[in-house]
Scaffold this motif. Structure first.
Motif, PDB file in Angstrom:
ATOM      1  N   GLN A   1      24.946  45.887  49.630  1.00  0.00           N
ATOM      2  CA  GLN A   1      25.548  44.555  49.440  1.00  0.00           C
ATOM      3  C   GLN A   1      26.906  44.447  50.116  1.00  0.00           C
ATOM      4  OE1 GLN A   1      25.678  43.038  45.498  1.00  0.00           O
ATOM      5  NE2 GLN A   1      23.483  43.248  45.210  1.00  0.00           N
ATOM      6  N   ASN A   2      27.587  45.589  50.248  1.00  0.00           N
ATOM      7  CA  ASN A   2      28.921  45.615  50.878  1.00  0.00           C
ATOM      8  C   ASN A   2      28.912  46.671  51.973  1.00  0.00           C
ATOM      9  OD1 ASN A   2      30.534  43.959  48.710  1.00  0.00           O
ATOM     10  ND2 ASN A   2      29.335  45.488  47.598  1.00  0.00           N
ATOM     11  N   PRO A   3      28.357  46.353  53.129  1.00  0.00           N
ATOM     12  CA  PRO A   3      28.191  47.391  54.168  1.00  0.00           C
ATOM     13  C   PRO A   3      29.493  47.692  54.907  1.00  0.00           C
ATOM     14  CG  PRO A   3      27.249  45.307  54.899  1.00  0.00           C
ATOM     15  CD  PRO A   3      27.792  45.062  53.532  1.00  0.00           C
ATOM     16  N   TYR A   4      30.477  48.173  54.155  1.00  0.00           N
ATOM     17  CA  TYR A   4      31.798  48.474  54.715  1.00  0.00           C
ATOM     18  C   TYR A   4      32.202  49.873  54.279  1.00  0.00           C
ATOM     19  CZ  TYR A   4      31.549  43.401  54.628  1.00  0.00           C
ATOM     20  OH  TYR A   4      31.106  42.123  54.754  1.00  0.00           O
ATOM     21  N   PRO A   5      33.238  50.446  54.943  1.00  0.00           N
ATOM     22  CA  PRO A   5      33.744  51.748  54.484  1.00  0.00           C
ATOM     23  C   PRO A   5      34.176  51.669  53.017  1.00  0.00           C
ATOM     24  CG  PRO A   5      34.680  51.196  56.620  1.00  0.00           C
ATOM     25  CD  PRO A   5      33.928  49.979  56.164  1.00  0.00           C
ATOM     26  N   MET A   6      34.093  52.794  52.337  1.00  0.00           N
ATOM     27  CA  MET A   6      34.509  52.944  50.929  1.00  0.00           C
ATOM     28  C   MET A   6      33.502  52.400  49.918  1.00  0.00           C
ATOM     29  SD  MET A   6      37.167  54.600  51.533  1.00  0.00           S
ATOM     30  CE  MET A   6      37.673  54.904  49.849  1.00  0.00           C
TER      31      MET A   6
END
Ligand code: SAM
Length: 199
Positions: A125-130
């Motif tokens: 859902q949040n395809p970002y680092p971290m």
């Protein structure tokens, strides 16, 4: 060949029912430290959990015959965002009890298997680092041995009677360190009928 079976409902920390060097094989799957869902809050601390393994390791070493195998199905456990290094700690504990650490099998469960949360959904859902929270599909089966086995102590006849099915081993890849096995799936007939977990 006729065999007899005896089930003892006892405590693995003190196995007085079993005499020294009386056991040919130990296979066990101890509780997973305070595992969410199955064993939530069962142990007051990680040290008290390790203490159970320590007591059990001494008893296991006592009852096992020289040269025989002890297979420990266990895994690191994530509790409240902290991963507890149970596999490493239990290997150290078994070594301290006198066992030789021989091998580690990785048990891979089916891709669709998840007991509680879908942590990996966070990243999807949040395809970002971290945002990387992988779902665990693995368990370890750690193999220990008490001393060395005397292969010459068994007659040809006994060896033949104990022979493994080579085709089955090869077809299922049991001769490799990755075992792909379907576990009792949550909500399945088998879990509802036989498992101790309560929802
Ligand atoms: C991960 S489950 C293993 C289940 C088992 N392999 C099966 O297929 O039903 C851990 C089991 O260890 C048992 N257990 C917990 N503490 C124990 C102890 N001190 N002595 C013996 N068994 C214990 C629990 O009751 C639980 O059934």
């Amino acid at each position: 060949m006729k065999t007899s079976h005896k089930i003892i409902f006892g405590n693995c920390m003190s196995m007085e029912e079993l005499s020294d060097e009386s056991i040919h094989l130990i296979v066990t799957s101890p509780p997973y430290f305070n595992a969410p869902f199955d064993y939530q809050g069962l142990f007051t601390s990680y040290d008290s959990y390790l203490n159970v393994l320590k007591q059990f390791s001494k008893e296991a070493f006592r009852v096992l015959q020289e040269g025989r195998i002890f297979a420990l199905n266990i895994d690191d456990m994530l509790v409240d965002g902290i991963k507890y290094p149970i596999v490493a700690d239990s290997i150290k504990i078994m070594q301290s009890a006198g066992f030789r650490y021989r091998d580690k099998i990785v048990w891979k469960k089916p891709d669709g298997y998840l007991r509680i949360s879908k942590r990996s959904g966070v990243l999807l859902q949040n395809p970002y680092p971290m945002y990387f929270y992988p779902d665990n599909l693995l368990e370890s089966i750690v193999i220990f041995q008490k001393g060395k086995f005397n292969y010459r102590s068994k007659s040809k006849e006994i060896r033949e009677l104990s022979k493994v099915d080579k085709k089955e081993f090869q077809d299922n890849k049991w001769h490799k360190t990755l075992w792909e096995m379907t576990n009792v799936l949550p909500g399945s007939y088998l879990e509802k009928k036989y498992c101790c977990f309560s929802r």
